[in-house]
Enzyme design. Sequence first.
Site, PDB file in Angstrom:
ATOM      1  N   ASP A  14       0.864  -1.258   0.086  1.00 41.58           N
ATOM      2  CA  ASP A  14       0.001  -0.079  -0.191  1.00 41.58           C
ATOM      3  C   ASP A  14       0.849   1.368   0.054  1.00 41.58           C
ATOM      4  O   ASP A  14       2.187   1.044   0.227  1.00 41.58           O
ATOM      5  CB  ASP A  14      -0.949  -0.041   1.142  1.00 41.58           C
ATOM      6  CG  ASP A  14      -2.263   0.959   0.978  1.00 41.58           C
ATOM      7  OD1 ASP A  14      -3.026   0.660   1.621  1.00 41.58           O
ATOM      8  OD2 ASP A  14      -2.199   1.904   0.075  1.00 41.58           O
TER       9      ASP A  14
HETATM   10  C1  GLC Z   1      -4.425   4.423  -0.364  1.00 45.45           C
HETATM   11  C2  GLC Z   1      -5.253   3.274   0.196  1.00 45.45           C
HETATM   12  C3  GLC Z   1      -5.410   2.028  -0.803  1.00 45.45           C
HETATM   13  C4  GLC Z   1      -5.099   2.524  -1.979  1.00 45.45           C
HETATM   14  C5  GLC Z   1      -3.738   3.351  -2.322  1.00 45.45           C
HETATM   15  C6  GLC Z   1      -3.616   3.966  -3.730  1.00 45.45           C
HETATM   16  O1  GLC Z   1      -3.716   4.713   1.060  1.00 45.45           O
HETATM   17  O2  GLC Z   1      -4.987   2.502   1.478  1.00 45.45           O
HETATM   18  O3  GLC Z   1      -6.581   1.348  -0.790  1.00 45.45           O
HETATM   19  O4  GLC Z   1      -5.487   1.498  -3.227  1.00 45.45           O
HETATM   20  O5  GLC Z   1      -3.412   4.192  -1.216  1.00 45.45           O
HETATM   21  O6  GLC Z   1      -4.465   5.080  -3.718  1.00 45.45           O
END
Ligand code: GLC
Length: 736
Positions: A273
Amino acid sequence: MRKLFNIALGLLCLCAASCAPKDPIEKKVDDLLSKMTLREKIGQMNQLSGGYSSIEAAAKGECGSILNCVDPVEINAVQKAAVEQSRLGIPVIASRDVIHGFHTVFPIPLGQAATFDPELVEKGARIAAIEATSYGIKWTFSPMLDIARDSRWGRVAEGSGEDVYLDATMGAAMVRGYQGADTQDPTSMAACIKHFVGYGAAEGGRDYNGVSIPERSLRNTYLPAFKAGVDAGALTLMTSFNENDGIPSTGNKWLLTDVLRNEWGFDGMVVTDWNSAGEMIAHGFAKDLKHSAELSLNAGVDMDMMSFGFIAHLEELVKEGKVSEKDIDRAVRNILRLKFRMGLFENPYVDEQKAGAMDYAPEHLAAAKQAALESAILLKNDENILPLTNKKTILLCGPLADNPYDQMGTWTFDGQKEHTVTPLAALQKDFNVIYEPVLASTRDLSTANLGKVRAAASRADAVVVVVGEEAIMSGEAHSMSDLRLKGAQSQLIEAARQTGKPVVAVIMAGRELTIGGDLKNCDAMLYCFHPGTMGGEALADLLTGRETPSGKLPMTMLVEAGQAPFYYNHNRGGRPCNGTETLLADIPLQAGQTSLGNTTYYLDSGYGPLFPFGYGLSYTEFEIKNVKLDKNSYGKDETVKISYDIANVGKVKGTEVAQLYVHDVVGSVARPVKELKRFARVTLEPGETKTLTFELPVAELAFYGLDMTCKVESGDFKLWVSNDSASGEPVDFEVR
Ligand code: GLC
């Protein structure tokens, strides 16, 4: 002689296997990998945010993917740098959070779960892929498969709620929808099952907080939906921010390698993430960014989203022998395989002229409206006040009655509010509408305008109040400790009640709020979550009776936030509540020091939830009866065949969701009091009865027991076919 024969046979098989033609993609991956330098390999493992800002890195072969760029011209510019300037011309893959639609916005995923209609959910994901890929987006960070049992957690909005089977069913449907039948198709968009794992169990419902989920609960509750996503063919997976029992998922080798790769055979690509690798420093699990790069690579991560640890430190980590180039090759294979599977080498560019050609296509809007219709949950309808037939004039009030932006809900970066059909816009076609927002926003505490309700209601036949949450109040990092309506929204509903006119409350929210206090001040309540682009038209069809509500609660609805986490599929415990225990109001002053009820309940908020999982009313009534099994004793390799009669005993056509629940009475470990195992949407004309069946292979009753193996245990079981998790009579059967 026999032994010689076996050796010869073994050698023959070995030779055959090594001579078998490799999967053409694997051969291409091998060929390309063999040409790559270490730096180029590491470059593929680096994901960057933005388009033009990533061009320089792409030209150097140091950017494997971009996110947060949706301009096809910009995406093609980055792609041109990668394909035409970098030494090996490896394309980048452009990604985006396409969570519940791209331009045509569908209900939030929790609302889609409330439809109990996986075919419709799959269709919505397919539509999202068609729209997003036309702009060059080939990878979405969806579906979120986190089991969530605490509505204080803002990200309940993005998932399918508390139930394992519903979560797995909806998640697999989204994977199929996004990726389509052929991942080489230009409209195919790689799915990303996230957040692996246990993120929704954040302690206290506070986002990013730690979780403590023992392995058996992981395997019986939190992992199954991800396994279903892998089995549905998900091409990627995202690690979660949280730690479990002190180990951040992004550095959890048991999770990312032993389970995901070695047990499940996942051959997709694992991305972190956003900076979740770097956050292992804050967790106190990594000393510094270099250490976090070492831990995440060795755990099984392939691509780093925005910590820059891989691009900054992997070369020196290889030199220091702390990571192996073999592991880097493993990661790069997974990345290259994804790109070959998505046809990016053959078709790296998006046709800029066709970008958006299908945006808001009539069939897209129709599907979004159907999803909004089916996601609406009728919680109350006293004296059948709904539908509002023979009501000419309505007073429409509330801060969400004409709020095109917030109606779309969380994670709608690309939703365009100009296309939203609000309740005001739609209801004006059916009623003479007096419109008074009364509150400036859902957080407006002012009661100065409440008097307008009484004045306006005198000219109306009914009052419709649309309240709830702004989009920003749910989603990532938006946990709430108090789940009641914010601002003066409850006072607004009360003011409507005081007019003496019929009151319909419509809730648009990103979670299940605690609306028990508001129920007494309305005759009917429709819970619509954030319904997306077509929410207004869906509401108009429901309020006029052109359509009948069929949504069901995807989470247990609480009386008070203090009850969380509260879910239907809990273990019984040693002192289950029987619903007759003494409540606070009944305790005499100077009460003797007894322990009162001696069971599990709340003195103040009572015995159970406000409404159970799977609950939802209709404008008609259904009866489920004559639940019968084909026999009452089954071997472990057999299938339980359940027949049941479902009747529409009301006056209008409607759709019921028949739900099959099972309870394993005694297990080597305690088992949930009920578990959803099947559901079916059944549409019936008034007076119509159907005899339907569910088939449940006994094998699906397997669970991880005391010895931590997954198997069916002999013994007594109960099952219910009902219209929610709290009703119906059990039928007994045994497994031998
Ligand atoms: C965010 C979220 C994740 C998302 C990623 C990209 O922090 O936790 O669900 O897909 O970053 O935006």
